[in-house]
Design an enzyme around this catalytic site. Structure first.
Site, short mmCIF file in Angstrom:
data_model
loop_
_atom_site.label_atom_id
_atom_site.label_comp_id
_atom_site.label_asym_id
_atom_site.label_seq_id
_atom_site.Cartn_x
_atom_site.Cartn_y
_atom_site.Cartn_z
N VAL A 78 1.21 -3.78 3.92
CA VAL A 78 1.15 -5.06 4.65
C VAL A 78 2.44 -5.88 4.56
CG1 VAL A 78 -1.35 -5.43 4.75
CG2 VAL A 78 -0.08 -6.14 2.71
N LYS A 80 0.42 3.43 -2.95
CA LYS A 80 -0.85 4.13 -3.24
C LYS A 80 -0.72 5.66 -3.33
CE LYS A 80 -3.73 0.47 -1.19
NZ LYS A 80 -4.50 0.09 0.01
N TYR A 96 -2.67 -3.01 -10.67
CA TYR A 96 -2.67 -2.74 -9.22
C TYR A 96 -1.81 -3.77 -8.48
CZ TYR A 96 -4.32 -2.61 -4.38
OH TYR A 96 -4.37 -2.57 -3.02
N TYR A 140 -4.59 3.66 7.61
CA TYR A 140 -5.88 2.95 7.69
C TYR A 140 -6.69 3.43 8.88
CZ TYR A 140 -3.04 0.04 4.71
OH TYR A 140 -2.20 -0.39 3.75
N SER A 158 0.79 -1.23 0.00
CA SER A 158 0.00 0.00 0.00
C SER A 158 0.83 1.28 0.00
CB SER A 158 -0.93 0.01 1.21
OG SER A 158 -1.98 -0.87 0.98
N1 GLN Z 1 -1.72 -5.50 -2.14
C1 GLN Z 1 -2.35 -5.37 -0.88
C2 GLN Z 1 -3.85 -5.58 -0.99
O1 GLN Z 1 -4.44 -5.04 -1.87
C3 GLN Z 1 -2.05 -4.04 -0.29
C4 GLN Z 1 -2.73 -3.82 1.04
C5 GLN Z 1 -1.88 -3.14 2.06
O2 GLN Z 1 -0.69 -2.99 1.98
N2 GLN Z 1 -2.54 -2.75 3.12
O3 GLN Z 1 -4.44 -6.24 -0.21
#
Ligand code: GLN
Length: 320
Positions: free
Chosen positions: A260, A68, A190, A242, A65
């Site tokens: 994550v 993003k 993505y 988050y 993420s």
């Molecule tokens: N690729 C992961 C997902 O879409 C990214 C989520 C994350 O880092 N929180 O679930």
């Protein structure tokens, strides 16, 4: 003098938390589960291009993420604020990063830091650049890191095979005309964007590029427009961690983004890019050690945006 002092500080923080084994490595993307739970790297890059690192700062991991905000910045530059705002909001959702929900009335995803919003942003980039989109993203993120980045094929395939929840989100978005028809190639992009490989040192430089108004302080390259950087940092401040974003803003007080894989990037405007990597995550998907070291750093250096120790650097102050 400054150099030894900062190096000693991050070495000390690293040893303070290296022995803390709280949290679990993410395994909902099976390949991520192979990460060593004990890996722990930290790095700081300054807005004048000095880099300090400690622990496993050379270990590679995927951005997840943390990609993003960068994709969001690219979309803002490519389409402008108004068009992007028709597809994705800027409101914290208060829910987990992968929640299946959209705003009432507008049907937009809440913001570009949750999966629904990030998939929308990436779908817009795919619509504009087609098969060139991955190269565009890699080129831009490489410029931010100051070296050529690639993707981790295993992690990409692993998520592409098991990412049914993200697939469901993407089709829900299509139902509400938030993303163009070509859902599968956009999702593929993505997953690839999330699989971009960096180390902690790269991440600190990417973060310092944002702290330095979009110019990579190590290479001197202009990577993002000023307006895009302002918008990226705003959204990181309110939504980057988050459903811990409110508490993070309260305790740490700087824009940040987690992934994550265990990555955390924190941006101290005009001063520092901070990065940490430790794959043990808390229940919300944020790196436990990442939260610890950033909280301590913010306290010890007075980095909180509203801390009285933070001298600030507004235009007004500069001209008065
Ligand atoms: N690729 C992961 C997902 O879409 C990214 C989520 C994350 O880092 N929180 O679930």
């Amino acid at each position: 003098m400054e150099e030894r002092w900062l190096q000693t500080l991050i070495d000390g923080l690293h040893s303070r938390y290296a022995g803390v084994h709280k949290g679990e490595v993410a395994n909902y993307i099976p390949e991520l589960g192979k990460a060593s739970p004990d890996h722990f790297g930290m790095a700081i890059a300054t807005s004048d291009g000095k880099v300090f690192e400690t622990g496993n700062s050379d270990t590679l991991f995927t951005l997840q993420s943390v990609s993003k905000p960068f994709a969001f910045g690219m979309a803002l530059e490519a389409f402008g604020e108004e068009k992007v705002a028709r597809h994705v909001g800027v409101e914290p959702s208060g829910d987990s990063f992968n929640s299946i929900e959209l705003e009432k009335v507008t049907n937009r995803p809440f913001n570009p830091m949750v999966n629904a919003g990030a998939i929308t942003v990436t779908a817009l980039l795919y619509q504009k650049y087609g098969d060139q989109a991955l190269d565009r993203i890699l080129t831009r993120l490489s410029a931010a890191a100051g070296r050529n980045l690639g993707i981790d094929e295993e992690v990409y395939h692993s998520e592409s095979k098991t990412g049914h929840r993200n697939r469901a989100i993407a089709y829900l978005l299509l139902n509400f005309d938030m993303v163009p028809e070509e859902v599968e190639p956009a999702l593929d992009l993505y997953f690839k964007q999330c699989s971009i490989l960096v180390n902690t040192r790269d991440l600190a430089i990417m973060s310092a590029t944002l702290c330095n108004l979009g110019k990579n302080p190590v290479t001197g390259e202009e990577v993002f427009d000023l307006d895009a950087v302002r918008n990226m940092l705003s959204i990181m401040f309110t939504c980057g961690m988050y459903d811990y974003s409110g508490e993070w803003a309260y305790r740490v007080g700087v824009p940040a983004k987690s992934g994550v894989s265990g990555a955390v990037m924190a941006v101290v405007n005009r001063q520092l890019g901070i990065a940490s990597y430790s794959p043990r995550l808390d229940a919300k998907g944020n790196s436990c050690r990442g939260i610890n070291v950033c909280t301590d750093l913010a306290q010890e250096l007075g980095l909180h945006t509203f801390d009285c120790m933070n001298a600030g650097s507004s235009y007004l102050k500069a001209v008065l």
